[in-house]
Design a protein around this motif. Structure first.
Motif, PDB file in Angstrom:
ATOM      1  N   SER A  99       0.826  -1.209   0.000  1.00 46.54           N
ATOM      2  CA  SER A  99       0.000   0.000   0.000  1.00 46.54           C
ATOM      3  C   SER A  99       0.858   1.256   0.000  1.00 46.54           C
ATOM      4  CB  SER A  99      -0.935   0.002   1.217  1.00 46.54           C
ATOM      5  OG  SER A  99      -1.850  -1.069   1.154  1.00 46.54           O
ATOM      6  N   LYS A 105      -1.185   4.192  -1.863  1.00 46.94           N
ATOM      7  CA  LYS A 105      -2.458   4.128  -1.126  1.00 46.94           C
ATOM      8  C   LYS A 105      -2.287   4.702   0.274  1.00 46.94           C
ATOM      9  CE  LYS A 105      -5.180   0.513  -1.497  1.00 46.94           C
ATOM     10  NZ  LYS A 105      -5.749  -0.857  -1.324  1.00 46.94           N
ATOM     11  N   GLU A 111     -12.402  -7.641   9.951  1.00 44.55           N
ATOM     12  CA  GLU A 111     -12.135  -7.318   8.550  1.00 44.55           C
ATOM     13  C   GLU A 111     -10.653  -7.013   8.381  1.00 44.55           C
ATOM     14  OE1 GLU A 111     -11.882  -5.124   4.747  1.00 44.55           O
ATOM     15  OE2 GLU A 111     -11.079  -4.640   6.733  1.00 44.55           O
ATOM     16  N   VAL A 158      -9.002  -6.718   5.201  1.00 45.54           N
ATOM     17  CA  VAL A 158      -8.755  -6.411   3.792  1.00 45.54           C
ATOM     18  C   VAL A 158      -8.539  -4.913   3.587  1.00 45.54           C
ATOM     19  CG1 VAL A 158      -9.647  -6.578   1.440  1.00 45.54           C
ATOM     20  CG2 VAL A 158     -10.110  -8.412   3.091  1.00 45.54           C
ATOM     21  N   GLY A 159      -9.454  -4.104   4.109  1.00 44.13           N
ATOM     22  CA  GLY A 159      -9.342  -2.664   3.945  1.00 44.13           C
ATOM     23  C   GLY A 159     -10.039  -2.147   2.709  1.00 44.13           C
ATOM     24  N   ARG A 160     -11.230  -2.653   2.425  1.00 50.13           N
ATOM     25  CA  ARG A 160     -12.041  -2.158   1.321  1.00 50.13           C
ATOM     26  C   ARG A 160     -13.438  -1.886   1.839  1.00 50.13           C
ATOM     27  NH1 ARG A 160     -10.446  -6.883  -2.980  1.00 50.13           N
ATOM     28  NH2 ARG A 160      -8.245  -6.315  -3.269  1.00 50.13           N
ATOM     29  N   ALA A 161     -14.086  -0.871   1.257  1.00 51.72           N
ATOM     30  CA  ALA A 161     -15.434  -0.530   1.703  1.00 51.72           C
ATOM     31  C   ALA A 161     -16.375  -1.718   1.561  1.00 51.72           C
ATOM     32  CB  ALA A 161     -15.956   0.664   0.910  1.00 51.72           C
ATOM     33  N   ALA A 162     -16.229  -2.495   0.479  1.00 48.82           N
ATOM     34  CA  ALA A 162     -17.134  -3.625   0.243  1.00 48.82           C
ATOM     35  C   ALA A 162     -16.984  -4.687   1.320  1.00 48.82           C
ATOM     36  CB  ALA A 162     -16.874  -4.224  -1.137  1.00 48.82           C
ATOM     37  N   THR A 163     -15.745  -4.985   1.731  1.00 41.62           N
ATOM     38  CA  THR A 163     -15.556  -6.024   2.745  1.00 41.62           C
ATOM     39  C   THR A 163     -15.879  -5.503   4.143  1.00 41.62           C
ATOM     40  OG1 THR A 163     -13.189  -5.489   2.630  1.00 41.62           O
ATOM     41  CG2 THR A 163     -13.935  -7.466   1.469  1.00 41.62           C
ATOM     42  N   GLY A 180      -7.426   0.849   4.135  1.00 37.83           N
ATOM     43  CA  GLY A 180      -7.928   1.078   2.791  1.00 37.83           C
ATOM     44  C   GLY A 180      -7.533   2.433   2.256  1.00 37.83           C
ATOM     45  N   ALA A 181      -8.057   2.748   1.085  1.00 36.81           N
ATOM     46  CA  ALA A 181      -7.775   4.031   0.446  1.00 36.81           C
ATOM     47  C   ALA A 181      -8.736   5.100   0.957  1.00 36.81           C
ATOM     48  CB  ALA A 181      -7.904   3.901  -1.066  1.00 36.81           C
ATOM     49  N   ASP A 218     -12.036   5.386  -0.941  1.00 31.67           N
ATOM     50  CA  ASP A 218     -12.980   4.268  -0.936  1.00 31.67           C
ATOM     51  C   ASP A 218     -13.992   4.495   0.183  1.00 31.67           C
ATOM     52  OD1 ASP A 218     -14.186   1.856  -1.490  1.00 31.67           O
ATOM     53  OD2 ASP A 218     -12.611   0.613  -0.622  1.00 31.67           O
TER      54      ASP A 218
END
Length: 361
Positions: free
Chosen positions: A46, A51, A254, A256-261, A281-282, A285
């Protein structure tokens, strides 16, 4: 002026190259460490991609173990020859957070990342990744970033304590505070996620649902404590809730660090449960929650930095679990590489392959 070979990224998105770096004379409060082993973490990827904002150029690597070869003025608690685990988030012990039981949120910990760590061949100043710069034959860090550990712990296993295990196990034990008999879902099975699976087992969770798109990770996840394994899908949260008696799990971790996950972790948690976000995450996101579901489900959504841990106390506890055979570190290492292989290891990490690549010096 000593020199060392190191994995350098000169600007976000540029290729990582192995370059020679000149280290400055050792200043007060600093320690020079000859690296023995360093783990390749998703945060390195990242940072290299941009990121995570960080001063550039930078020497990557923040999870590692090595041996003290020199100490600066004023360093009294470390000696040449000591084996040390490197702590990328060293608390100052004097700011508001440190004096209120939150050393992992230290207001001054990031200062080490902003200092000039060395000089490239063309005279450009280079900075240490998260204050550590572990992907180098030798590194210079503040004495506060060193946690002395017994010399008989294999460095290829001890290195993982510096980030993956402290973060993953700590997320379960310190942040989520999972209790015996509860149910846990861990989303993302990199080094941190696999450590979280172990943390859930150590906490006595009755159900541990491991989630990852790489099906080959199922056997390893189950060996570390997972009772179920799922691959992601549009209905992932529903499938997790179905396994947990339709209510959802008590805890979702969680990694992963993504909004979806993060959204999936929130949605698979039961009413009154807790979703703990470990993944970075970013900033672009964006996670969306509606104003009704927050009070209706009465769930807790919380962040977790560095496993909400204090290495000074948590590392000795983890080492005891390791010595007692309760904590498996070797299984987290999918391959051992040399310093020249770091760029390839980052590419494999981007593709989601393997658990943890480990640089052995």
């Amino acid at each position: 002026m000593p020199t060392t070979l190191a994995a350098v990224v000169r600007a976000p998105g540029e290729p990582v190259r192995i370059e020679e770096v000149a280290l400055p004379e050792l200043g007060p409060g600093l320690v020079r460490v000859r690296m023995a082993a360093a783990g390749v973490c998703h945060s390195d990827l990242s940072l290299a991609s941009g990121k995570l904002a960080h001063p550039m150029p930078a020497v990557l690597g923040h999870e590692g173990v090595g041996h003290v070869v020199d100490v600066g003025a004023g360093v009294s608690d470390l000696s040449v020859g000591d084996t040390v685990l490197l702590n990328w988030n060293p608390p100052c012990r004097s700011c508001w957070h440190c004096t209120h039981g939150e050393p992992y949120l230290c207001a001054n910990a990031a200062d080490a990342s902003r200092r000039v760590w060395g000089t490239l061949a063309d005279g450009t100043d280079v900075h240490p990744c998260l204050g550590v710069a572990a992907f180098a034959q030798e590194t210079v860090v503040p004495a506060s970033a060193c946690v002395a550990i017994p010399a008989d712990i294999p460095p290829t296993e001890a290195a993982l304590l510096g980030c993956a295990v402290l973060t993953g196990v700590g997320a379960v034990r310190n942040a989520a505070q999972v209790r015996p008999g509860q149910s846990v879902a861990v989303i993302g099975l990199g080094g941190v996620g696999l450590a979280a699976v172990q943390g859930a087992r150590l906490a006595g969770a009755a159900m541990v649902i491991a989630v990852d798109p790489v099906e080959e990770k199922e056997e390893l996840a189950r060996s570390l404590g997972a009772t179920h394994f799922l691959t992601p899908s549009d209905d992932l949260s529903r499938r997790i809730r179905a396994l947990a008696d339709g209510r959802g799990v008590d805890h979702a971790i969680e990694c992963v660090g993504r909004a979806a996950t993060i959204r999936a972790a929130w949605s698979c948690t039961r009413r009154g449960g807790t979703a703990t976000v470990v993944g970075f995450g970013a900033a672009t996101d964006t996670l969306t929650l509606n104003a009704l579901e927050i009070p209706h489900f009465a769930r807790t959504l919380q962040g977790c930095l560095y496993g909400s841990s204090d290495p000074a106390t948590d590392v000795p506890e983890l080492l005891k679990l390791y010595r007692d055979g309760e904590l498996d570190l070797s299984s987290l290492v999918s391959r051992t590489i040399g310093l020249d292989d770091v760029p390839d290891a980052l590419a494999k990490l981007h593709a989601g392959r393997g658990a943890r690549s480990l640089v052995e010096f």
